[in-house]
Design an enzyme around this catalytic site. Structure first.
Site, PDB file in Angstrom:
ATOM      1  N   GLU A   1       0.867  -1.165   0.000  1.00  0.00           N
ATOM      2  CA  GLU A   1       0.000   0.000   0.000  1.00  0.00           C
ATOM      3  C   GLU A   1       0.912   1.225   0.000  1.00  0.00           C
ATOM      4  O   GLU A   1       1.801   1.331   0.848  1.00  0.00           O
ATOM      5  CB  GLU A   1      -0.896   0.005   1.243  1.00  0.00           C
ATOM      6  CG  GLU A   1      -1.842   1.189   1.198  1.00  0.00           C
ATOM      7  CD  GLU A   1      -2.797   1.284   2.375  1.00  0.00           C
ATOM      8  OE1 GLU A   1      -2.825   0.374   3.214  1.00  0.00           O
ATOM      9  OE2 GLU A   1      -3.517   2.298   2.425  1.00  0.00           O
TER      10      GLU A   1
ATOM     11  N   ARG B   1       5.198 -13.031   9.538  1.00  0.00           N
ATOM     12  CA  ARG B   1       5.854 -11.755   9.253  1.00  0.00           C
ATOM     13  C   ARG B   1       7.181 -11.680   9.996  1.00  0.00           C
ATOM     14  O   ARG B   1       7.402 -12.387  10.986  1.00  0.00           O
ATOM     15  CB  ARG B   1       4.945 -10.579   9.579  1.00  0.00           C
ATOM     16  CG  ARG B   1       4.602 -10.399  11.036  1.00  0.00           C
ATOM     17  CD  ARG B   1       3.482  -9.374  11.221  1.00  0.00           C
ATOM     18  NE  ARG B   1       3.863  -8.033  10.838  1.00  0.00           N
ATOM     19  CZ  ARG B   1       3.233  -7.319   9.891  1.00  0.00           C
ATOM     20  NH1 ARG B   1       2.216  -7.825   9.243  1.00  0.00           N
ATOM     21  NH2 ARG B   1       3.611  -6.110   9.613  1.00  0.00           N
TER      22      ARG B   1
ATOM     23  N   LYS C   1       4.330   0.740   9.615  1.00  0.00           N
ATOM     24  CA  LYS C   1       4.419   1.999   8.877  1.00  0.00           C
ATOM     25  C   LYS C   1       3.779   3.146   9.656  1.00  0.00           C
ATOM     26  O   LYS C   1       4.267   4.266   9.620  1.00  0.00           O
ATOM     27  CB  LYS C   1       3.731   1.853   7.509  1.00  0.00           C
ATOM     28  CG  LYS C   1       4.635   1.220   6.469  1.00  0.00           C
ATOM     29  CD  LYS C   1       3.981   1.228   5.110  1.00  0.00           C
ATOM     30  CE  LYS C   1       2.985   0.119   4.974  1.00  0.00           C
ATOM     31  NZ  LYS C   1       2.484  -0.052   3.596  1.00  0.00           N
TER      32      LYS C   1
END
Ligand code: ATP
Ligand code: MG
Length: 559
Positions: A41, A265, A275
Site C-alpha cells: 500500500e 511476518r 508503517k
C-alpha cells in the site's frame, strides 16, 4: 517433472513450505507456471519486513521460472501518495529485483464496480444505511450471532439505484455502504455481511476525483490477483482469516482461481516495523526523516550502509515459517559484516586522538606506505598512507596502568603501528587535569615490513594517522533506536516512544588517513579495528560525513 526433480536435488537446503506447495502444484498440473505479486500500500516507505516479502515473492518466481507483478494496493485515497509510490520502486530496484508489470488496484476500480453490480443483481449484495457504529454493534461477537440489518432485504433494483447514486456522489461519507449478503451468524466474523464499498470523498493519487466510493481490501485483493492470474498470492499470517472470503469472492464470481498462502511476518529485536508508527517517528521529528539511518526502512538501512546482498543473505537465513517469530537483529548485523568484510575498502581513522611524537624521526620527513585496500587481496588495489613524526592514535589504545593482558601501548611497552614500524613508548605528557595529551615514542627502523631488518613481532597492532595529513570527517555513530528487545511486548498502557534509546546517535570528529574522503567505492568502508562506515549523502567535498553501518566485532555467532 524431471526438471523439477533436478531442481529439488540441487537444493542444498530443505524446501520451505511455500516451495513444497509450488512444486506440488506444478507436479500435479494444478498450475502450468507460477506468478506472484508484491502488493504494497503506497502509504509509507518499505521496511525490512517488506524486504522479506519481496525476497519471497520475487525469489520464488525466479526459482520456478515465473514472474512477479508490482501491484500497488491503493484503495485508501486519504493516506496514499505518489512520493511513496516512487520510493517503493526505488527500493525494489535497489534490492535487485525486476517486476514484470507495474499495476495498481485502482486500475481495476471499473471492473470491481461491475462485479459489485453483478452481486447486487444476483441478490448477493445490498446497500446498508446503518451507521458505522450500528454496523459494528450488529455484527455480534464470536459467541453471539449478529443481527440482520433492516436494509438487508432491499430489492435488487433499489440496491442498484442506490449503489449508482453512491458512485455518483449523491451521499456523504459514511451515509451508506455496500455489503455482501452472506450470513450474519457465520462463525468467521468476516463473513457477517462484509463491507464491499464505502463512500469517501477524497482525491486519489491516480484516479483523482473520478471516484467517491472505494472498494474494501477483501473485495479488492483476491479479484486483483485473479485479474492478473496470480497463482500464489503470498501474504502474512494475519490474513489467514481472510482467506475463506478471498476464496468466496473468486468462486462466487467464477473468475481465475488465485490462491492465498500465509507466512510469518518478520519481527526483529529492538526494531519497530509498522508503517503507522514509523510515520509518527518521522512526523514528530524523533528521527530525521524516513531515511534516517536508524530507521528500519529500506532507504534508512541503505543510507546506513547495509547492502542488498546482506539483506538477501539474511532473508535466506531466516527462512520462511508459519509461526510468528522474533528474529535477533544481531543475525542481520552479522550478515552485513559478512558481506562487507569481503569487499569493503579499509582505512585508518582515529576518533578519540592522543598525539604521538616519534622522537627519533627526522623532522619533516614523510614516508609513504602502500597499503592494500582489502587484506584479502594483498596485491590488489592499494592506497598510499603517509607516516611522519607526529601521529594520532586512539586514546583507548594506550593505558598507563595497563593489566597484563593489555597488548596495546603502555609506558615502556611496544606496539606495531599497522603496516609500518614498531614503536616504543618512552614518556607521557599530561595537561593540568591529568589527561594524557602526548606520548613520546621512538620507532625501530629495522621493523619496516618488507625492509632489511630481521622480522620481529609484538603482540599488539594498532591503527594511527599522520597528524599533519589527517582529514577531518564527521562521524555519526548510530546505535539501536530502541532499548526494548521485543517491541511487540510493550506492556499495556505504555507507549513505544518511552523505549527510545537516548544514545542512538553520537557524533564525533574523525581524523582519517588522507585517502578516505576520496573513496568512491559506493560501498561502506571499514575503519580498521572499529567498524564499517558509509559515506552519507549529506557529504560535500569540504565536509565529509560517515554513518556507522555496524561495529566490527560482536560476540554473536549464528547457529
Ligand atoms: P505495516 O503493518 O508495516 O503497515 P503492511 O502490511 O500494512 O505493513 P503493506 O504495504 O500492506 O504493509 O505490505 C505489503 C506486503 O508486505 C504485504 O504482502 C505484507 O504482508 C508484507 N509485509 C508487511 N510487513 C511485513 C513483515 N513485517 N514481514 C513480512 N512481510 C511483511
Ligand atoms: Mg497493509
Amino acid at each position: 517433472m524431471d526438471g523439477l526433480n533436478k531442481l529439488a536435488a540441487d537444493n542444498s537446503r530443505r524446501l520451505n513450505f511455500l516451495e513444497e506447495i509450488i512444486e506440488a502444484d506444478l507436479a500435479s498440473g494444478k498450475v502450468q507456471g507460477i506468478k506472484t505479486r508484491f502488493p504494497p500500500e503506497p502509504n509509507g516507505y518499505l521496511h525490512l519486513g517488506h524486504a522479506k516479502s519481496i525476497c519471497l515473492n520475487f525469489g520464488l518466481a525466479m526459482k520456478y521460472g515465473g514472474t512477479t507483478n508490482l501491484r500497488y494496493d491503493d484503495t485508501n485515497p486519504s493516506k496514499e501518495d505518489t512520493e511513496y509510490v516512487d520510493s517503493i520502486k526505488e527500493d525494489i530496484r535497489w534490492l535487485g529485483f525486476k517486476w514484470d508489470k507495474e499495476l495498481y488496484a485502482s486500475d481495476y476500480f471499473e471492473q470491481l464496480y461491475e462485479w459489485a453490480e453483478e452481486l447486487i443483481k444476483r441478490g448477493l449484495a445490498y446497500v446498508d444505511d446503518q451507521t458505522q457504529e450500528q454496523i459494528r454493534e450488529n455484527r455480534g461477537t464470536v459467541e453471539r450471532p449478529g443481527v440482520n440489518s433492516p436494509w438487508r432485504d432491499r430489492p435488487a433494483e433499489e440496491n442498484l439505484r442506490l449503489f449508482r447514486e453512491m458512485r455518483d456522489g449523491k451521499y456523504a461519507d459514511g451515509e451508506k455502504v455496500l455489503r455482501a449478503k452472506i450470513d450474519m451468524a457465520h462463525p468467521n466474523m468476516l463473513f457477517r455481511d462484509p463491507l464491499l464499498y464505502r463512500i469517501k470523498h477524497a482525491t486519489h493519487h491516480r484516479t483523482g476525483d473520478r471516484w467517491c466510493i472505494y472498494p474494501m481490501y477483501d473485495f479488492t485483493h483476491g479479484q486483483s490477483d485473479s485479474i492478473e492470474k496470480i497463482t500464489h498470492s503470498i501474504c502474512t499470517l494475519e490474513f489467514d482469516v481472510h482467506r475463506p472470503l478471498y476464496d468466496w469472492f473468486i468462486e462466487t464470481l467464477g473468475i481465475f482461481p488465485s490462491h492465498q498462502y500465509e507466512f510469518a511476518r518478520l519481527n526483529l529485536t529492538y526494531t519497530l516495523m509498522s508503517k503507522r508508527k514509523l510515520l509518527e517517528l518521522v512526523e514528530k521529528g524523533i528521527v530525521n526523516g524516513w531515511d534516517d539511518p536508524r530507521m528500519p526502512t529500506l532507504c534508512g538501512v541503505r543510507r546506513r550502509g547495509y547492502t542488498p546482498e546482506a539483506l538477501k543473505m539474511f532473508c535466506e537465513k531466516i527462512g520462511v515459517s508459519k509461526r510468528d517469530q522474533l528474529m535477533d537483529i544481531r543475525l542481520l548485523e552479522w550478515c552485513v559484516r559478512q558481506d562487507l568484510n569481503a569487499r569493503s575498502n579499509r582505512y585508518m581513522v582515529v576518533q578519540d586522538p592522543v598525539r604521538v611524537t616519534i622522537d627519533n624521526w627526522e623532522p619533516g620527513r614523510v614516508e609513504w606506505f602502500d597499503c592494500p585496500l582489502n587484506p584479502a587481496e594483498p596485491d590488489g588495489p592499494s592506497r598510499r598512507v603517509p607516516f611522519t613524526g607526529e601521529l594520532y592514535i586512539d586514546r583507548a589504545d594506550f593505558m598507563e596502568e595497563a593489566p597484563k593482558k593489555f597488548f596495546r601501548l603502555r609506558p615502556g611497552g611496544e606496539v606495531r603501528l599497522k603496516y609500518t614500524y614498531i614503536i616504543k613508548c618512552g614518556g607521557v605528557e599530561k595537561d593540568a587535569g591529568g589527561k594524557v595529551v602526548r606520548l613520546h615514542c621512538t620507532y625501530d627502523r629495522d621493523t619496516r615490513p618488507g625492509g632489511e631488518g630481521a622480522w620481529r613481532s609484538v603482540k599488539g597492532t594498532i591503527h594511527w594517522v599522520s597528524a599533519e595529513h589527517a582529514a577531518e570527517v564527521e562521524i555519526r555513530n548510530y546505535d539501536l533506536l530502541f532499548t526494548q528487545a521485543d517491541m511487540g511486548a510493550i506492556p499495556e498502557g505504555r507507549d513505544y516512544k518511552e523505549f527510545l534509546n537516548p544514545d542512538s546517535l553520537t557524533v564525533a570528529v574523525g581524523y582519517a588517513e588522507p585517502a578516505l574522503p576520496a573513496d568512491e567505492s559506493g560501498v561502506a568502508v571499514q575503519f580498521e579495528r572499529t567498524g564499517y562506515y558509509f559515506k552519507d549523502p549529506d557529504s560535500t567535498p569540504e565536509h565529509v560525513v560517515f554513518n556507522r553501518t555496524v561495529t566490527l566485532k560482536d560476540s554473536y555467532k549464528p547457529e
